[in-house]
Design a protein around this motif. Structure first.
Motif, PDB file in Angstrom:
ATOM      1  N   GLU A   1      18.584  38.914  -0.257  1.00  0.00           N
ATOM      2  CA  GLU A   1      17.548  38.862  -1.077  1.00  0.00           C
ATOM      3  C   GLU A   1      17.483  37.698  -2.131  1.00  0.00           C
TER       4      GLU A   1
ATOM      5  N   ARG B   1      17.222  35.090  -4.782  1.00  0.00           N
ATOM      6  CA  ARG B   1      17.051  35.177  -6.233  1.00  0.00           C
ATOM      7  C   ARG B   1      16.857  33.839  -6.886  1.00  0.00           C
TER       8      ARG B   1
ATOM      9  N   GLY C   1      12.820  37.131  -4.173  1.00  0.00           N
ATOM     10  CA  GLY C   1      12.379  38.458  -3.541  1.00  0.00           C
ATOM     11  C   GLY C   1      12.351  38.347  -2.052  1.00  0.00           C
TER      12      GLY C   1
ATOM     13  N   HIS D   1      13.379  37.977   1.676  1.00  0.00           N
ATOM     14  CA  HIS D   1      14.328  38.448   2.427  1.00  0.00           C
ATOM     15  C   HIS D   1      14.786  37.409   3.719  1.00  0.00           C
TER      16      HIS D   1
END
Length: 406
Positions: free
Chosen positions: A152, A154, A189, A191
């Protein structure tokens, strides 16, 4: 005030007139002051002991890699890690995270509380800087226990940083994430599917077999997939829906190529282009089924080399030289459908047994780029193959003298 009282008391006791009506109260006052001082000293001692006593270690095992940007702590002989600053990489949320199950570690030495870890080519090092930059090997990185991680993104992460942290490349991440912008832009957020080795990650679907999966890819076999330890496959049937498996060094098959008549042409890659006059006419073939010079009866020999193509039906046959199409023939008994390309300076190449010819007389062609025709078994042929000749001033020469068919 307290000091003055003590001094007055001491002076009073030292003289002969000290024994007055206050004589009975002096010991009580002195005792009270001594008690207060003793309690204060005891409180200070207990406070120092509580502050200095170390807390017991809550973690006593080495977490998974990656370790770039991790500090080490030693407690009662056991080693564990916490996020920190690396000597070789700037701290970021990515490097401070230890969420990856990429690999376990095998410790090879003790870790001091002021050591900083850094990873280089599959090994982990502890660096001590208090008395100079000393680097000590700390742990070996063991092979990954899973083939990938779903990361994920950041704030502040880049694809380059993600690739470096997980020991892969940006290109390898892009080929496994069609939805990621090819320019490398990623949003917090989001992936990202990160493979730990070069290849394609495949999510197994319901009812799929390994053979069916590999039919859609090039340059990979069942043995390749089973040999990759992180896939954790005991045999070819040991796959379950939802599992990710890595297909090492695999490539996606390109979209189908169609002839002018709408026939789907077989695609098995493009032959390497040589800097010499000639290049191979095919990227792959099964084997050489007949060599140049094979005896064909009195005064006759096999004038070319035959490349068997049964496992590669409808192969695209490429021009082996730069030149122009000097002859196109159909329905001849021996060669079947065949083409001759004039390569200049007296040199020619011949291609025969086509199922379909894709060039016309007078057309300019380039080696490794122009598809001359589609392989077949027309003419005098017992199976699909390409008969290929090199001629000089009309005389056939052994193609092996100019190209490598091994």
């Amino acid at each position: 005030m307290l000091r003055d009282r003590l001094l007055r008391l001491l002076h009073t006791r030292s003289g002969p007139r000290a024994r007055s009506h206050a004589h009975g109260r002096v010991p009580a006052r002195a005792g009270l002051h001594l008690l207060v001082i003793g309690l204060a000293a005891l409180a200070a001692l207990l406070t120092a002991r509580l502050v200095s006593e170390p807390e017991p270690a809550a973690v006593a095992s080495i977490p998974p890699a990656p370790l770039s940007g991790v500090r080490a702590i030693a407690a009662t002989g056991e080693t564990f890690l916490r996020p920190g600053v690396s000597h070789t990489t700037a701290e970021s949320p990515l490097r401070a995270s230890l969420a990856s199950p990429q690999a376990s570690l095998r410790p090879t030495g003790d870790v001091a509380t002021d050591d900083t870890l850094t990873r280089e080519v599959g090994r982990v090092y502890a660096a001590r800087t208090d008395d100079g930059y000393e680097v000590r090997a700390l742990a070996d990185q063991i092979a990954p226990s899973v083939p990938n991680v779903i990361y994920e993104v950041r704030e502040g992460d880049t694809l380059g940083e993600i690739a470096e942290t997980y020991g892969t490349t940006v290109d390898n991440i892009l080929r496994n994430n069609a939805e990621v912008d090819q320019g490398g832009w990623i949003a917090p957020g989001q992936h990202v599917l990160v493979p730990f080795d070069t290849g394609i990650l495949y999510k197994v679907g319901t009812g799929e077999t390994l053979s069916q999966i590999l039919d859609d890819f090039l340059n990979v076999t069942i043995d390749d997939v089973l040999a990759y330890s992180a896939n954790n496959l005991a045999d070819f049937s040991d796959i379950s829906p939802g599992d990710y498996i890595l297909l090492p060094n695999a490539e996606h098959k390109p979209p189908p190529v169609y002839s002018d008549e709408g026939v789907v042409l077989g695609y098995y890659g493009v032959p390497d282009v040589s800097g010499d006059r000639f290049s191979l006419p095919l990227p792959v073939w099964a084997f050489v089924s007949d060599e140049f010079g094979t005896y064909r009866g009195p005064g006759r020999i096999h004038t070319g080399i035959d490349l068997a193509l049964a496992p590669y039906p409808a192969s695209s046959v490429y021009a082996a030289c730069d030149g122009w199409v000097s002859r196109v023939e159909y329905l001849t008994y021996s060669y079947g459908y065949y083409v001759i390309v004039d390569c200049g300076d007296g040199w020619d190449t011949l291609y025969s047994h086509f199922s379909e010819i894709l060039v016309s007389w007078g057309q300019n062609v380039r080696k490794g780029e122009t598809i001359v025709g589609i392989s077949g078994s027309t003419g005098y042929s017992t199976g699909e193959h390409l008969h290929f000749e090199i001629r000089y001033n009309g005389a056939p020469l052994n193609p092996r003298e100019y190209l490598n068919f091994d």
